[in-house]
Motif scaffolding. Sequence first.
Motif, short mmCIF file in Angstrom:
data_model
loop_
_atom_site.label_atom_id
_atom_site.label_comp_id
_atom_site.label_asym_id
_atom_site.label_seq_id
_atom_site.Cartn_x
_atom_site.Cartn_y
_atom_site.Cartn_z
N GLU A 20 0.86 -1.18 0.00
CA GLU A 20 0.00 0.00 0.00
C GLU A 20 0.89 1.22 0.00
OE1 GLU A 20 -2.64 2.06 -0.78
OE2 GLU A 20 -3.62 0.24 -0.08
N SER A 21 1.03 1.83 -1.15
CA SER A 21 1.93 2.97 -1.28
C SER A 21 1.28 4.02 -2.16
CB SER A 21 3.28 2.55 -1.87
OG SER A 21 4.06 3.68 -2.13
N THR A 22 0.78 5.06 -1.55
CA THR A 22 0.16 6.12 -2.33
C THR A 22 1.16 6.73 -3.30
OG1 THR A 22 -1.27 6.60 -0.45
CG2 THR A 22 -1.11 8.28 -2.16
N THR A 23 2.45 6.79 -2.87
CA THR A 23 3.47 7.38 -3.74
C THR A 23 3.59 6.57 -5.03
OG1 THR A 23 4.67 8.14 -1.81
CG2 THR A 23 5.87 8.04 -3.88
N LEU A 24 3.65 5.27 -4.93
CA LEU A 24 3.75 4.45 -6.13
C LEU A 24 2.53 4.61 -7.01
CD1 LEU A 24 5.31 1.05 -4.95
CD2 LEU A 24 6.29 2.73 -6.51
N GLU A 25 1.33 4.68 -6.42
CA GLU A 25 0.12 4.83 -7.21
C GLU A 25 0.13 6.17 -7.95
OE1 GLU A 25 -3.00 4.31 -4.45
OE2 GLU A 25 -2.88 2.13 -4.44
N GLU A 26 0.54 7.22 -7.23
CA GLU A 26 0.56 8.54 -7.87
C GLU A 26 1.60 8.59 -8.98
OE1 GLU A 26 1.27 11.13 -4.64
OE2 GLU A 26 -0.81 11.16 -3.93
N LEU A 27 2.69 7.87 -8.84
CA LEU A 27 3.73 7.84 -9.87
C LEU A 27 3.38 6.91 -11.02
CD1 LEU A 27 6.96 7.70 -7.66
CD2 LEU A 27 6.07 9.66 -8.92
N GLY A 28 2.34 6.12 -10.85
CA GLY A 28 1.97 5.16 -11.90
C GLY A 28 3.00 4.05 -12.04
N ALA A 29 3.46 3.53 -10.91
CA ALA A 29 4.52 2.50 -10.94
C ALA A 29 4.03 1.23 -10.27
CB ALA A 29 5.77 3.02 -10.24
N ASP A 30 4.63 0.11 -10.65
CA ASP A 30 4.42 -1.18 -10.02
C ASP A 30 5.72 -1.64 -9.38
OD1 ASP A 30 1.76 -1.60 -10.56
OD2 ASP A 30 2.14 -2.62 -12.47
N MET A 31 5.59 -2.45 -8.34
CA MET A 31 6.78 -3.06 -7.74
C MET A 31 6.65 -4.57 -7.89
SD MET A 31 8.45 -2.64 -3.93
CE MET A 31 9.05 -1.00 -4.29
N LEU A 32 7.67 -5.18 -8.49
CA LEU A 32 7.67 -6.62 -8.73
C LEU A 32 8.77 -7.30 -7.94
CD1 LEU A 32 7.34 -6.66 -12.63
CD2 LEU A 32 5.51 -6.61 -10.94
N GLU A 33 8.50 -8.53 -7.54
CA GLU A 33 9.53 -9.37 -6.92
C GLU A 33 9.93 -10.44 -7.91
OE1 GLU A 33 10.04 -12.80 -3.53
OE2 GLU A 33 8.32 -11.45 -3.42
N ILE A 34 11.21 -10.56 -8.19
CA ILE A 34 11.73 -11.56 -9.13
C ILE A 34 12.65 -12.50 -8.37
CG2 ILE A 34 13.11 -11.95 -11.20
CD1 ILE A 34 11.65 -8.55 -10.72
N THR A 35 12.42 -13.79 -8.51
CA THR A 35 13.29 -14.80 -7.90
C THR A 35 14.07 -15.50 -9.00
OG1 THR A 35 11.75 -15.16 -6.07
CG2 THR A 35 13.38 -16.88 -6.49
N ILE A 36 15.39 -15.56 -8.87
CA ILE A 36 16.25 -16.19 -9.88
C ILE A 36 16.41 -17.65 -9.52
CG2 ILE A 36 18.51 -16.16 -10.97
CD1 ILE A 36 18.70 -13.21 -10.34
N GLY A 37 15.84 -18.53 -10.34
CA GLY A 37 15.87 -19.96 -10.08
C GLY A 37 17.22 -20.59 -10.36
N GLU A 38 17.35 -21.85 -9.96
CA GLU A 38 18.63 -22.56 -10.09
C GLU A 38 19.05 -22.75 -11.55
OE1 GLU A 38 20.81 -23.34 -7.79
OE2 GLU A 38 19.52 -22.32 -6.35
N GLY A 39 18.08 -22.87 -12.46
CA GLY A 39 18.44 -23.09 -13.86
C GLY A 39 18.45 -21.83 -14.69
N SER A 40 18.32 -20.67 -14.07
CA SER A 40 18.21 -19.42 -14.80
C SER A 40 19.56 -18.95 -15.33
CB SER A 40 17.61 -18.34 -13.90
OG SER A 40 17.61 -17.09 -14.55
N ARG A 41 19.57 -18.40 -16.55
CA ARG A 41 20.79 -17.84 -17.13
C ARG A 41 20.97 -16.36 -16.75
NH1 ARG A 41 21.83 -19.82 -23.19
NH2 ARG A 41 23.86 -18.96 -22.61
N LEU A 42 20.12 -15.89 -15.82
CA LEU A 42 20.37 -14.59 -15.23
C LEU A 42 21.60 -14.63 -14.32
CD1 LEU A 42 16.71 -13.57 -14.34
CD2 LEU A 42 18.23 -12.26 -15.81
N HIS A 43 21.98 -15.82 -13.89
CA HIS A 43 23.17 -15.99 -13.04
C HIS A 43 24.41 -15.50 -13.78
CE1 HIS A 43 25.77 -17.79 -9.99
NE2 HIS A 43 26.53 -18.23 -10.99
N GLY A 44 25.16 -14.62 -13.12
CA GLY A 44 26.38 -14.10 -13.71
C GLY A 44 26.18 -12.84 -14.53
#
Length: 521
Positions: A426-450
């Motif tokens: 619940e963040s009025t600031t984020l709503e007023e800015l028109g922004a979303d906040m996402l949580e990303i989890t990097i899995g064991e097989g992800s090539r985001l590693h490195g």
Amino acid sequence: MLLTNVATLAPLLAASDEHVEMVAVEDLSTLVTVTAIVLVVAVAAVRLSARTGLPSLLLYLLLGVALGEAGLGVAYEDIETSLVLGYLALVLILAEGGLTTSWSDIKPSIAPAVLLATVGVVVSVAVVGAAGHFLLGLSWEVALLLAAIVSSTDAAAVFSVLRDVRPKARLAGILEAESGFNDAPVVLIVVALAERLTEGVDNTPLVLLPVLVLAELIGGVLVGLTVGFVGAWVMRQLGAAASGLFPIGVMAWIVLAYGVAQLVHSSGFIAVYLAALVLGNVAMPHRATTRSFAQGLGWLAQIGLFVMLGLLASPSELPGQIVPALVLGAVLLLVARPLSVAASTLWFRMPVRDQIFLSWSGLRGAVPIVLAIVPIVLGAQNLQWIFNLVFVLVVVFTLVQAPTMPMLARRLGVIDTEHARTLDIESTTLEELGADMLEITIGEGSRLHGVEIFELRLPVGADISLVVRDTGPFVPTPQTELRHGDQLLLVVPVGLRETAEARLHAVDRAGRLAGWGSDEG
């Protein structure tokens, strides 16, 4: 004429003087104390559920049995009131499901989900009905009624298990949308078939049944979308209202969709789900507060519903239905459900492993048990045993399916190792800015590693503001190297969310060079 589910309230209204007993003031303290203890135990059951892999809702069902005649001796046999409260609970559960479901997540899955909720239901009813007739010796009308009762997957059970399994987005979307859509056609079919077994009720000719069911579904869709968009416009005008009152107004619009749909003889359940889906996905203030409020109501409805159904069960009568329940449940799980999935996904070239997972994930829960009450309330003779059979079937096959789903998902390779979800902050600031906040989890097989953060080439305005690692949370720099197991907080403008997610998925699959070669993700 086909009677919709609101018609099942008629016996209750006619007999209200006989069944409703007011609680005396001196009994209020006992009632409040017992209710509070049940809720505390129900909350504790969530932790036990996480350890055992069982849906917590099944534990609530068993809690009701423990409170009932075979346990603490609480006497509760009011079938008519149970059906009314059951429908009310389903309305709140569907409302929560719609409000907390992201349209962008389920949009690619809508077509197969709708087919599963319609074509899949017809296939399931036909197969299980034939099994009931030929294997159990039931008449065709009773066999088809029983098949219709057990053909609906349960939204509460499905949502509960998916939180832990986290299958690929398309599979999760199909299961979520199917469980939200299939209650409506199943309720209409069950009521129509139950009427055929009830004396003194005008029966709908079977040849007209599909047409009337389709008409009521279309009416429910129109009502749900209309109420949803009108409600969204009105609530935006009232956006300055206190955040504590705002969610009540949103829920009022969703419940209104059910009432209006029923008044015009269309499907109230599909209207509720679609109105909630609209209100949950349009731009509105106090979005996080509204979702939290809906989740609280949904949990309360689920706890109350399952405990009540457990109270209704008579353990002494259940053993006699174990064999029929195992026979029909096996046919449902191993034959009817796979055929339903195959028929519904035929045009989408779905891999066999995805079909297997969808087949095993068709969890039954409160909905079939509630629908088992319908023939009794309508006055159908000698069908009280259906409640006991369905109760046993739901308990046994939930014990079989739910704990094995995570292992099956891993074996089939359908787990989403890299996922992003909206955080309910619940963040009025984020709503007023028109922004979303996402949580990303990097899995064991992800090539985001490195990959270093600047190499992600996220759209301008999107920024990874925090990295949570084993060593603790920290604010990253553009040169911070990502690792397996990292959790990232991404702030992104609303209009760029899909672009940012697509870029992350591309790098997850192809590494830092995604986009330079042929793989754009």
